[in-house]
Design an enzyme around this catalytic site. Sequence first.
Site, short mmCIF file in Angstrom:
data_model
loop_
_atom_site.label_atom_id
_atom_site.label_comp_id
_atom_site.label_asym_id
_atom_site.label_seq_id
_atom_site.Cartn_x
_atom_site.Cartn_y
_atom_site.Cartn_z
N ASP A 1 28.04 43.49 60.57
CA ASP A 1 28.25 42.27 61.35
C ASP A 1 29.51 41.49 60.93
O ASP A 1 29.85 40.49 61.55
CB ASP A 1 27.02 41.35 61.25
CG ASP A 1 25.82 41.93 61.99
OD1 ASP A 1 26.01 42.85 62.80
OD2 ASP A 1 24.69 41.46 61.73
N ASP B 1 13.13 54.49 67.70
CA ASP B 1 12.20 55.53 67.27
C ASP B 1 11.56 55.23 65.91
O ASP B 1 10.38 55.52 65.69
CB ASP B 1 12.91 56.90 67.24
CG ASP B 1 14.16 56.88 66.37
OD1 ASP B 1 14.95 55.92 66.50
OD2 ASP B 1 14.35 57.78 65.55
N LYS C 1 20.56 33.22 62.36
CA LYS C 1 19.97 33.76 63.59
C LYS C 1 19.08 34.96 63.28
O LYS C 1 17.95 35.04 63.73
CB LYS C 1 21.09 34.18 64.55
CG LYS C 1 20.64 35.10 65.67
CD LYS C 1 21.80 35.54 66.55
CE LYS C 1 22.54 36.77 66.12
NZ LYS C 1 22.00 38.08 66.53
N ASN C 2 19.62 35.92 62.51
CA ASN C 2 18.89 37.18 62.32
C ASN C 2 17.69 37.04 61.39
O ASN C 2 16.86 37.94 61.30
CB ASN C 2 19.84 38.27 61.82
CG ASN C 2 20.78 38.72 62.93
OD1 ASN C 2 20.61 38.34 64.09
ND2 ASN C 2 21.80 39.49 62.57
N ARG D 1 21.40 52.37 69.94
CA ARG D 1 20.33 51.53 69.38
C ARG D 1 18.91 51.95 69.77
O ARG D 1 18.18 51.22 70.46
CB ARG D 1 20.59 50.06 69.73
CG ARG D 1 21.96 49.63 69.26
CD ARG D 1 22.14 48.15 69.31
NE ARG D 1 21.48 47.44 68.25
CZ ARG D 1 21.53 46.12 68.10
NH1 ARG D 1 22.20 45.40 68.95
NH2 ARG D 1 20.91 45.54 67.11
N PRO D 2 18.47 53.12 69.31
CA PRO D 2 17.10 53.56 69.58
C PRO D 2 16.08 52.75 68.76
O PRO D 2 16.46 52.02 67.84
CB PRO D 2 17.10 55.01 69.09
CG PRO D 2 18.17 55.06 68.04
CD PRO D 2 19.21 54.05 68.45
N ARG E 1 18.10 41.88 72.16
CA ARG E 1 17.40 43.04 71.61
C ARG E 1 16.33 42.68 70.60
O ARG E 1 15.33 43.37 70.44
CB ARG E 1 18.42 43.96 70.93
CG ARG E 1 18.98 45.02 71.79
CD ARG E 1 19.73 45.97 70.90
NE ARG E 1 18.86 46.45 69.84
CZ ARG E 1 18.14 47.57 69.92
NH1 ARG E 1 18.22 48.33 70.96
NH2 ARG E 1 17.35 47.92 68.93
N VAL F 1 27.13 52.07 60.07
CA VAL F 1 25.84 51.59 60.60
C VAL F 1 25.81 51.76 62.12
O VAL F 1 24.85 52.32 62.67
CB VAL F 1 25.58 50.12 60.19
CG1 VAL F 1 24.23 49.65 60.74
CG2 VAL F 1 25.61 49.97 58.68
N ARG G 1 25.75 33.32 71.45
CA ARG G 1 24.49 33.95 71.03
C ARG G 1 24.31 33.84 69.51
O ARG G 1 23.19 33.88 69.03
CB ARG G 1 24.48 35.44 71.42
CG ARG G 1 24.33 35.68 72.91
CD ARG G 1 24.18 37.16 73.19
NE ARG G 1 23.38 37.78 72.17
CZ ARG G 1 23.67 38.93 71.55
NH1 ARG G 1 24.72 39.61 71.89
NH2 ARG G 1 22.88 39.40 70.63
N CYS H 1 23.30 48.95 74.03
CA CYS H 1 24.09 47.75 74.24
C CYS H 1 25.52 48.08 73.87
O CYS H 1 25.84 49.21 73.54
CB CYS H 1 23.55 46.58 73.42
SG CYS H 1 23.85 46.75 71.68
N1 EPU Z 1 18.33 53.04 64.25
C1 EPU Z 1 17.70 54.23 64.58
N2 EPU Z 1 16.39 54.18 64.97
C2 EPU Z 1 15.68 53.02 65.03
C3 EPU Z 1 16.32 51.82 64.67
C4 EPU Z 1 17.65 51.86 64.29
O1 EPU Z 1 18.31 55.30 64.52
O2 EPU Z 1 14.50 53.05 65.38
C5 EPU Z 1 19.74 53.06 63.83
C6 EPU Z 1 20.61 52.17 64.69
O3 EPU Z 1 21.06 52.81 65.86
C7 EPU Z 1 21.74 51.85 63.72
C8 EPU Z 1 21.03 51.74 62.38
O4 EPU Z 1 19.81 52.49 62.54
O5 EPU Z 1 22.66 52.91 63.67
C9 EPU Z 1 20.69 50.33 61.92
O6 EPU Z 1 20.05 49.61 62.97
P1 EPU Z 1 18.97 48.47 62.70
O7 EPU Z 1 17.69 48.84 63.31
O8 EPU Z 1 18.98 48.11 61.25
O9 EPU Z 1 19.58 47.26 63.54
P2 EPU Z 1 18.70 46.09 64.18
O10 EPU Z 1 17.58 45.79 63.29
O11 EPU Z 1 18.42 46.39 65.61
C10 EPU Z 1 19.87 44.06 62.99
C11 EPU Z 1 20.68 42.87 63.41
C12 EPU Z 1 22.07 43.33 63.86
C13 EPU Z 1 22.73 44.05 62.69
C14 EPU Z 1 21.84 45.23 62.25
C15 EPU Z 1 22.38 45.96 61.04
C16 EPU Z 1 19.06 41.29 64.23
C17 EPU Z 1 18.51 40.53 65.37
N3 EPU Z 1 20.01 42.17 64.50
O12 EPU Z 1 19.76 44.88 64.16
O13 EPU Z 1 22.80 42.15 64.14
O14 EPU Z 1 23.99 44.53 63.08
O15 EPU Z 1 20.52 44.74 61.93
O16 EPU Z 1 22.54 45.10 59.97
O17 EPU Z 1 18.65 41.09 63.10
C18 EPU Z 1 24.40 40.81 65.24
O18 EPU Z 1 23.90 39.81 64.70
O19 EPU Z 1 25.51 40.77 65.85
C19 EPU Z 1 23.70 42.10 65.17
C20 EPU Z 1 23.96 43.10 66.00
#
Ligand code: EPU
Length: 440
Positions: free
Chosen positions: A319, A128, A22-23, A125-126, A96, A341, A411, A120
């Site tokens: 995850d 920025d 999925k991811n 989950r910002p 998201r 994380v 999902r 969520c």
């Molecule tokens: N973060 C920030 N600023 C940002 C983005 C992220 O501070 O602009 C923080 C987040 O709050 C978190 C950390 O950085 O503490 C990592 O977040 P990341 O952005 O890597 O997460 P994501 O890309 O939104 C993907 C997966 C998640 C998985 C995370 C971490 C997808 C669609 N989602 O999310 O998968 O947990 O990477 O590996 O690829 C799931 O499949 O259940 C799921 C939540």
Amino acid sequence: MDAFVIKGGRRLSGRIRVGGAKNAALPLMAAALLTDEPIVLHDVPDLTDIRSMTRLLAELGCPRDDEDAERPGRMRLRTIDRSLIHARYSLVSTMRAGVCVLGPLLARRGRARVAMPGGCAIGQRPIDLHLRGLEALGARIELEGGDVVAQAPHGGLRGARIFLGGPFGSTVLGTANVLCAATLATGTTLIESAACEPEIVDLAALLSKMGARINGAGSPRILVEGVDALGPAEHRVMPDRIEAGTYMCAAAITGGELALENCPVDALMALNSCLESVGVGVQTTGGDDPMRARVRITPARTLRPAMVTTQPYPGFPTDLQAQMLAMLCLADGNSVVTEKVFPERFLHVAELTRMGARLYRQGPTVVISGVPGLVGAPVMASDLRASAGLVLAGLAARETTIVRRVYHLDRGYQRMDRSLASLGADVVRVDDRDLDRIDE
Ligand code: EPU
């Protein structure tokens, strides 16, 4: 809404094929916005999030044009209208990953309007870092009515040096966004502190087939030479390491034996090392490609406790934290799980306690005092992986566990009830209105 009714206590045994990730698939689909040529993907899993992304892309003028029942898992996407740039809140709020259309839209159409995803169940989950990265490429970004409105400069995005590290490491979807945007920017982009997740390597592989010039994907330093245009490509989505890891933990928690096919064992080193340390056997039994191997899981005589800390890849994946935590509830001794994380990602803790687990949480750390057995209970968690952890606990528990709101599981897992039943578990999907009638 559906629920799972699980009668626990059966050892899993049998064979399972790991599906497409999925991811990985979600950002691969968004990359179709970078060209007017067709993008054909194989092994796309049939999941709610994938259907939401398909709907979002259609609203952005890039519909799926191959509804071909003969070939499940194949998806062809093609841009037919480049004037549409609004990713609406109603879709982004359910999934998201909708935010990963931002980079491709900005790069190819010069502008984008994407609803801020908001928080969520697993935390704040910002985005920025996504925005900082795109601004470094020259985009002007404003917030309007809850939407991120982004505009590329005249002449398009320009290559830049970008640092994507944040307080919890890099960002996976942020790296995907900046990487996609940089492929069409003028000049060279250096992404420093890029996410190293295998899903980013898979995205870079598709982008390279489309004609992008990328070096270093999978390392924290990615170099992109911008090109004028990207073309058609065909790509097979990598297998889902989290699905594979979930079934490995399911086998382990029930003391079962499992053969996995199409297993990305190379991307699961942290889990494997953890499973081995608690006494579970993980053996690669075949396959030339370590990302599509055959793997055998054999049971531990007694589950030993462990110290687990989630980290960005190649560390232990967040995850799989809930699934591992569920398993450690039954270990012979005290374990410690720390979430680095998403420090709030512990919705399963209170529910597992209702099943007889002995858990003590302090901030991002949970101490688990192993118990000899869990007892079934009605439980619920509004996070995909927390729900998976509860299902695993239910498989090992005495008596009946009812996991409500399994739309969260749908999902990310393709018909988990059927897969588990095929391995000998007693799991039935029911409409939870029927449960209410039984309760009355
Ligand atoms: N973060 C920030 N600023 C940002 C983005 C992220 O501070 O602009 C923080 C987040 O709050 C978190 C950390 O950085 O503490 C990592 O977040 P990341 O952005 O890597 O997460 P994501 O890309 O939104 C993907 C997966 C998640 C998985 C995370 C971490 C997808 C669609 N989602 O999310 O998968 O947990 O990477 O590996 O690829 C799931 O499949 O259940 C799921 C939540």
